[in-house]
Design an enzyme around this catalytic site. Structure first.
Site, PDB file in Angstrom:
ATOM      1  N   SER A 239       0.818  -1.201   0.000  1.00 52.75           N
ATOM      2  CA  SER A 239       0.000   0.000   0.000  1.00 52.75           C
ATOM      3  C   SER A 239       0.855   1.256   0.000  1.00 52.75           C
ATOM      4  O   SER A 239       2.023   1.224   0.394  1.00 52.75           O
ATOM      5  CB  SER A 239      -0.903   0.021   1.233  1.00 52.75           C
ATOM      6  OG  SER A 239      -2.127  -0.618   0.948  1.00 52.75           O
ATOM      7  N   GLY A 277      -3.095  -0.381  -3.825  1.00 56.97           N
ATOM      8  CA  GLY A 277      -1.912   0.162  -3.172  1.00 56.97           C
ATOM      9  C   GLY A 277      -1.374   1.450  -3.765  1.00 56.97           C
ATOM     10  O   GLY A 277      -0.259   1.856  -3.422  1.00 56.97           O
ATOM     11  N   GLU A 319      -7.456  -2.921  -7.753  1.00 57.65           N
ATOM     12  CA  GLU A 319      -8.257  -2.734  -6.539  1.00 57.65           C
ATOM     13  C   GLU A 319      -7.829  -1.496  -5.746  1.00 57.65           C
ATOM     14  O   GLU A 319      -7.329  -1.619  -4.630  1.00 57.65           O
ATOM     15  CB  GLU A 319      -8.109  -3.971  -5.643  1.00 57.65           C
ATOM     16  CG  GLU A 319      -8.454  -5.278  -6.341  1.00 57.65           C
ATOM     17  CD  GLU A 319      -8.220  -6.489  -5.471  1.00 57.65           C
ATOM     18  OE1 GLU A 319      -9.038  -7.408  -5.515  1.00 57.65           O
ATOM     19  OE2 GLU A 319      -7.201  -6.522  -4.739  1.00 57.65           O
ATOM     20  N   PRO A 320      -8.027  -0.316  -6.292  1.00 58.86           N
ATOM     21  CA  PRO A 320      -7.640   0.886  -5.538  1.00 58.86           C
ATOM     22  C   PRO A 320      -8.612   1.160  -4.388  1.00 58.86           C
ATOM     23  O   PRO A 320      -9.824   1.031  -4.563  1.00 58.86           O
ATOM     24  CB  PRO A 320      -7.729   2.000  -6.576  1.00 58.86           C
ATOM     25  CG  PRO A 320      -8.746   1.517  -7.568  1.00 58.86           C
ATOM     26  CD  PRO A 320      -8.632   0.010  -7.597  1.00 58.86           C
ATOM     27  N   ARG A 363      -3.426   5.500  12.200  1.00 63.16           N
ATOM     28  CA  ARG A 363      -2.310   5.256  11.266  1.00 63.16           C
ATOM     29  C   ARG A 363      -0.963   5.822  11.733  1.00 63.16           C
ATOM     30  O   ARG A 363       0.055   5.139  11.608  1.00 63.16           O
ATOM     31  CB  ARG A 363      -2.659   5.753   9.859  1.00 63.16           C
ATOM     32  CG  ARG A 363      -3.822   4.964   9.235  1.00 63.16           C
ATOM     33  CD  ARG A 363      -4.059   5.357   7.785  1.00 63.16           C
ATOM     34  NE  ARG A 363      -2.944   5.008   6.936  1.00 63.16           N
ATOM     35  CZ  ARG A 363      -2.066   5.864   6.448  1.00 63.16           C
ATOM     36  NH1 ARG A 363      -2.182   7.150   6.692  1.00 63.16           N
ATOM     37  NH2 ARG A 363      -1.075   5.444   5.701  1.00 63.16           N
ATOM     38  N   TYR A 367       1.623   2.779  12.129  1.00 63.67           N
ATOM     39  CA  TYR A 367       2.780   2.596  11.266  1.00 63.67           C
ATOM     40  C   TYR A 367       3.454   3.891  10.854  1.00 63.67           C
ATOM     41  O   TYR A 367       3.887   4.048   9.712  1.00 63.67           O
ATOM     42  CB  TYR A 367       2.505   1.697  10.049  1.00 63.67           C
ATOM     43  CG  TYR A 367       1.103   1.689   9.483  1.00 63.67           C
ATOM     44  CD1 TYR A 367       0.345   0.516   9.522  1.00 63.67           C
ATOM     45  CD2 TYR A 367       0.556   2.827   8.899  1.00 63.67           C
ATOM     46  CE1 TYR A 367      -0.934   0.492   8.996  1.00 63.67           C
ATOM     47  CE2 TYR A 367      -0.720   2.795   8.362  1.00 63.67           C
ATOM     48  CZ  TYR A 367      -1.455   1.618   8.417  1.00 63.67           C
ATOM     49  OH  TYR A 367      -2.718   1.603   7.887  1.00 63.67           O
ATOM     50  N   CYS A 394      -4.812   8.638  26.454  1.00 64.48           N
ATOM     51  CA  CYS A 394      -3.817   8.418  27.500  1.00 64.48           C
ATOM     52  C   CYS A 394      -2.652   7.589  26.994  1.00 64.48           C
ATOM     53  O   CYS A 394      -2.411   6.478  27.474  1.00 64.48           O
ATOM     54  CB  CYS A 394      -4.470   7.738  28.689  1.00 64.48           C
ATOM     55  SG  CYS A 394      -5.801   8.713  29.348  1.00 64.48           S
ATOM     56  N   TYR A 424      -8.883   4.722   5.685  1.00 62.29           N
ATOM     57  CA  TYR A 424      -8.263   4.067   6.840  1.00 62.29           C
ATOM     58  C   TYR A 424      -8.256   4.937   8.086  1.00 62.29           C
ATOM     59  O   TYR A 424      -7.386   4.785   8.940  1.00 62.29           O
ATOM     60  CB  TYR A 424      -6.841   3.588   6.499  1.00 62.29           C
ATOM     61  CG  TYR A 424      -6.807   2.659   5.302  1.00 62.29           C
ATOM     62  CD1 TYR A 424      -7.348   1.388   5.390  1.00 62.29           C
ATOM     63  CD2 TYR A 424      -6.288   3.072   4.078  1.00 62.29           C
ATOM     64  CE1 TYR A 424      -7.358   0.537   4.292  1.00 62.29           C
ATOM     65  CE2 TYR A 424      -6.291   2.235   2.969  1.00 62.29           C
ATOM     66  CZ  TYR A 424      -6.826   0.962   3.095  1.00 62.29           C
ATOM     67  OH  TYR A 424      -6.830   0.129   2.010  1.00 62.29           O
TER      68      TYR A 424
END
Ligand SMILES: *Cc1c(COP(=O)(O)O)cnc(C)c1O
Length: 467
Positions: A239, A277, A319-320, A363, A367, A394, A424
């Site tokens: 991705s 991706g 598959e976008p 996100r 990552y 927290c 996402y």
């Protein structure tokens, strides 16, 4: 509300210029076209306007945080893939963002839709997407999911393991239907942003390995099954990809596999799905390809490899996900506090806290994804200050934007807007710290619609049935 905050004396001194990729913007009020929905601009009061709707008005009615999706921009990006890849099947990857309305837009624009779970299938069907245009993914589909897909007539089932072949056959036998299937293979290519690695073998949960011989064995096994109509090979390499090199290797390896399959069985596989991706711009450092550029590169590689292996050109699919919904969506937060924290070497960092965080966008924490943001409710001529935008959870790692220049007069009550939040973000949102999830709103021609309403404390209380 404009006020001078406690850090009024702090300016963007050279010692605190942020990472190398971060540019000091010429104009902090500008909306960089690559990051924003088409036509995004500021009105006379300085508020950001998407599709005729001022974000200040939208959040005055619906509150913050909120995800706001520009319907025309979403549709335009879907159409760009549909028209940029003529003759291909374009599957919108529903995991990036899926609601009934989103499924309807996708159906109306003539795209197909990828789903992975019972929930995604149910939402897609409820939105009016015909089952025949769904592709069912997943490395651990349940029997219930497989049976439901077969009963509804889901168009493609993407097989991910040998166990699944057996499960699929048993369900087909039981229901008296045949499954149209692809076998997901791993090509040894793993791509993220500008980097990709191509190895002989791989260590991850998806697909069946080409180099290990599992992919060919699974294809031959499906080919010999009376219950499975084997359509072809599926590959998804990663991705947020900006280069076509990784796809080039994947195309070569999948077509070589199709050639080996023909040698083994005397049959050519009619289809090849190359996955998604395609990268989008989250910051000024990102430079995505256009759909035209991607399509041209793909066509050239496919033609070349088909010629090399003596294969007919298969029916192709992509598959976008992110590339359709990501740039169409913006997250809007309200600033609550601004704090100046001394770091090393006499430097300071300005922490801007907003009323959301890792529960509505995991996100960055998950990552290390980078985002950018701008002041959304007004323009400012204050000096730029290097800021870190953080949430209200927290966790020290509850960071939305590690490095961004914001006007030095930013303060409580200001709104910030984060572009690229269509993908996402809502789809991965949680209730961490018992925070209700924000609404998903869409705007078009000045009108606002609610696609997902804001969760309430009552929603949370209703789930909590213990004593
Ligand atoms: C996630 C995923 C996609 C979409 O990825 P994007 O980065 O959103 O384009 C496509 N296909 C498969 C199999 C996926 O898992």
């Amino acid at each position: 509300m404009t006020q001078t905050h406690i850090a009024g004396s702090i300016h963007a001194d050279a010692s605190n210029a942020g990472p190398q990729w971060l540019e000091l913007p010429e104009d902090l009020n500008a909306l960089e076209p690559a990051l924003w929905p088409e036509g995004a601009h500021r009105n006379a009061q300085g508020a950001i306007v998407l599709s005729g709707a001022a974000l200040t008005d939208v959040v005055a009615q619906h509150g913050t945080p909120a995800y706001i999706l520009d319907e025309d921009d979403f549709r335009a990006r879907a159409v760009a893939f549909r028209d940029g890849f003529p003759g291909w099947n374009v599957y919108y990857a529903g995991k990036a963002l899926l609601t009934r309305t989103v499924a309807r837009w996708v159906a109306e624009e003539g795209l197909n839709l990828d789903v992975t779970t019972m929930g995604e299938m149910r939402i897609a069907l409820a939105g009016g997407m015909p089952a025949a245009r769904l592709g069912l993914h997943g490395n651990n589909k349940s029997d219930a999911e497989i049976r439901f897909a077969l009963q509804e007539g889901v168009g493609r089932i993407i097989i991910d393991s040998f166990y699944e072949i057996e499960r699929l056959e048993a369900a087909c036998a039981d229901l008296g239907v045949r499954a149209q299937a692809l076998v997901r293979v791993t090509t040894g290519v793993e791509a993220h942003t500008h980097e990709y690695i191509a190895t002989a073998h791989e260590d991850q949960k998806f697909g069946l390995s080409i180099s290990g011989g599992h992919a060919l064995a699974a294809l031959v096994r499906c080919h010999s099954s009376v219950h499975i109509d084997l359509r072809g090979i599926h590959s998804h390499i990663g991705s947020q990809i900006f280069e076509t090199h990784g796809f080039e290797v994947a195309i070569r390896r999948t077509l070589r596999l199709a050639h080996q399959f023909r040698t083994a069985t005397g049959t050519e596989l009619p289809e090849l799905d190359l996955g998604g991706g395609f990268g989008i711009a989250y910051t000024s450092a990102d430079t995505p390809m256009t759909t035209t550029q991607i399509a041209a590169a793909f066509e050239e590689m496919i033609e070349h490899e088909c010629r090399g292996f003596g294969l007919q050109r298969p029916q192709l699919s992509i598959e976008p996900g992110r590339a359709i919904c990501g740039p169409a969506g913006v997250a809007v937060y309200e600033v609550g506090t601004v704090k100046v924290v001394d770091i090393d070497g006499g430097r300071a960092r300005v922490y801007v806290s907003v009323d959301g965080g890792m529960s509505d966008n995991i996100r960055p924490a998950l990552y290390a994804a980078e985002y950018s943001c701008v002041l959304a409710n007004r323009v400012s001529t204050a000096e730029p200050v290097l800021c870190r935008v953080v949430g209200k959870h927290c966790e020290g790692g509850d960071i939305l934007i590690r490095f961004v220049f914001l006007p030095g007069d930013i303060g409580p009550g200001d709104l910030i807007a984060v572009p690229g939040s269509g993908a996402y973000a809502r789809s991965m949102a949680s209730n961490y710290n018992q925070v209700p999830r924000p609404p998903l709103l869409s705007v078009r021609g000045g009108a606002t619609s609610v696609l997902l309403r804001r969760e309430t404390l009552d929603d949370l209380m209703r789930l909590d049935v213990g004593e």
